[in-house]
Design a protein around this motif. Structure first.
Motif, mmCIF file in Angstrom:
data_model
loop_
_atom_site.group_PDB
_atom_site.id
_atom_site.type_symbol
_atom_site.label_atom_id
_atom_site.label_comp_id
_atom_site.label_asym_id
_atom_site.label_seq_id
_atom_site.Cartn_x
_atom_site.Cartn_y
_atom_site.Cartn_z
ATOM 1 N N MET A 99 0.825 -1.204 0.000
ATOM 2 C CA MET A 99 0.000 0.000 0.000
ATOM 3 C C MET A 99 0.865 1.263 0.000
ATOM 4 O O MET A 99 0.504 2.269 -0.627
ATOM 5 C CB MET A 99 -0.930 -0.004 1.209
ATOM 6 C CG MET A 99 -1.910 -1.162 1.231
ATOM 7 S SD MET A 99 -2.835 -1.387 -0.318
ATOM 8 C CE MET A 99 -3.722 0.171 -0.423
ATOM 9 N N THR B 241 0.908 6.596 -7.079
ATOM 10 C CA THR B 241 -0.280 7.313 -7.540
ATOM 11 C C THR B 241 -0.402 8.722 -6.966
ATOM 12 O O THR B 241 -0.835 9.647 -7.665
ATOM 13 C CB THR B 241 -1.552 6.532 -7.198
ATOM 14 O OG1 THR B 241 -1.621 6.313 -5.778
ATOM 15 C CG2 THR B 241 -1.566 5.180 -7.909
ATOM 16 N N GLU B 242 -0.020 8.895 -5.705
ATOM 17 C CA GLU B 242 -0.268 10.179 -5.052
ATOM 18 C C GLU B 242 0.955 11.102 -5.050
ATOM 19 O O GLU B 242 0.808 12.317 -5.150
ATOM 20 C CB GLU B 242 -0.752 9.941 -3.620
ATOM 21 C CG GLU B 242 -2.085 9.196 -3.580
ATOM 22 C CD GLU B 242 -2.597 8.972 -2.170
ATOM 23 O OE1 GLU B 242 -2.256 9.781 -1.272
ATOM 24 O OE2 GLU B 242 -3.319 7.983 -1.955
ATOM 25 N N ALA C 53 -5.890 1.935 -4.646
ATOM 26 C CA ALA C 53 -4.802 2.914 -4.686
ATOM 27 C C ALA C 53 -5.123 4.065 -5.624
ATOM 28 O O ALA C 53 -4.744 5.218 -5.363
ATOM 29 C CB ALA C 53 -3.503 2.230 -5.121
ATOM 30 N N ALA D 50 0.625 3.942 -2.985
ATOM 31 C CA ALA D 50 0.301 5.352 -2.721
ATOM 32 C C ALA D 50 1.404 6.268 -3.233
ATOM 33 O O ALA D 50 1.127 7.361 -3.748
ATOM 34 C CB ALA D 50 0.092 5.558 -1.217
ATOM 35 N N TRP E 58 -2.353 4.233 -11.773
ATOM 36 C CA TRP E 58 -2.381 3.026 -10.953
ATOM 37 C C TRP E 58 -2.292 1.766 -11.819
ATOM 38 O O TRP E 58 -1.754 0.726 -11.382
ATOM 39 C CB TRP E 58 -3.650 2.974 -10.101
ATOM 40 C CG TRP E 58 -4.929 2.940 -10.889
ATOM 41 C CD1 TRP E 58 -5.695 4.006 -11.250
ATOM 42 C CD2 TRP E 58 -5.569 1.787 -11.444
ATOM 43 N NE1 TRP E 58 -6.776 3.587 -11.994
ATOM 44 C CE2 TRP E 58 -6.724 2.219 -12.123
ATOM 45 C CE3 TRP E 58 -5.277 0.422 -11.428
ATOM 46 C CZ2 TRP E 58 -7.584 1.352 -12.782
ATOM 47 C CZ3 TRP E 58 -6.126 -0.461 -12.081
ATOM 48 C CH2 TRP E 58 -7.273 0.011 -12.750
ATOM 49 N N LYS F 286 -8.058 5.173 -6.130
ATOM 50 C CA LYS F 286 -9.303 5.796 -5.640
ATOM 51 C C LYS F 286 -10.483 5.536 -6.563
ATOM 52 O O LYS F 286 -11.489 6.242 -6.506
ATOM 53 C CB LYS F 286 -9.125 7.314 -5.456
ATOM 54 C CG LYS F 286 -7.953 7.702 -4.557
ATOM 55 C CD LYS F 286 -8.147 7.239 -3.130
ATOM 56 C CE LYS F 286 -7.076 7.779 -2.189
ATOM 57 N NZ LYS F 286 -5.747 7.225 -2.432
#
Length: 202
Positions: free
Chosen positions: A157, A164-165, A197, A161, A171, A199
């Motif tokens: 995770m 992607t973030e 991941a 993250a 993703w 969203k």
């Protein structure tokens, strides 16, 4: 010639007997199921089962594992571990209803997300895959993935993250790389994780 499978062969006993031994040890050890709730999130995987590859490839039957868990009173020791097998069915249910979920968002409005692109984005993606981002936990996880074909769930995770973030990369790129590298690469389960991941999952 690079023997990319050497680390995987060293990390795993790829046999039914290996799967059964691992299951027995996990269910009976004080550092296994008994410690799972308290220690399952540690990045070093000290109290996780490592059974997912054996379930995926069939060396371990889900029904047999469920029966052994009942005997070990797994539900009272760890509700989270007990739910893991149920979550597998949730992933398969999602894949049945959204067969393109490995590459397309379940929630269609997320198709319009503008991810980073271009040469710099490609460099960032390559660095992420190779464990060369400069962020120690991310890099350790990605190098472990390449070397052994496995990564602890919480670290999965973290690296998802990060992709992607922080890097703002698609993703689906992460899902594809994990599917190529994981020894427990289950299309439904991997896709469900990466949808979360991004969203865009349920």
């Amino acid at each position: 010639v690079v023997d990319w499978g050497a680390g995987i062969r060293c990390a795993w006993d790829i046999s039914e007997s290996g799967a059964l031994s691992l299951l027995t040890a996990f269910l009976s050890s004080s550092t296994g199921l008994a410690a799972y709730e308290a220690a399952r999130s540690y990045a070093d995987g000290r109290s996780v089962s490592h059974l997912s590859p054996y379930l995926h490839w069939g060396q371990l039957s889900v029904r047999l594992m469920w029966q052994r868990m009942k005997i070990a009173k797994a539900q009272s020791l760890s509700k989270t571990f007990h739910r893991r097998l149920v979550w597998r069915d949730l992933a398969y249910w999602q894949l049945h209803h959204w067969p393109t979920m490995a590459a397309q968002p379940i929630r269609t409005l997320y198709r319009d997300v503008e991810w980073s692109s271009g040469p710099e984005a490609a460099q960032h993606l390559a660095a992420w895959k190779q464990g060369r981002t400069g962020f120690p936990l991310v890099d350790a996880g990605m190098r472990e993935l390449w070397s052994t074909g496995w990564m602890q769930q919480s670290v999965r995770m973290v690296v998802a993250a990060f992709l992607t973030e922080y890097l703002h990369l698609p993703w689906a790129e992460g899902a594809a790389w994990f599917h190529d590298c994981l020894v427990d690469a289950d299309l439904a389960i991997n896709s469900m994780m990466w949808q979360s991941a991004g969203k865009s999952g349920l």
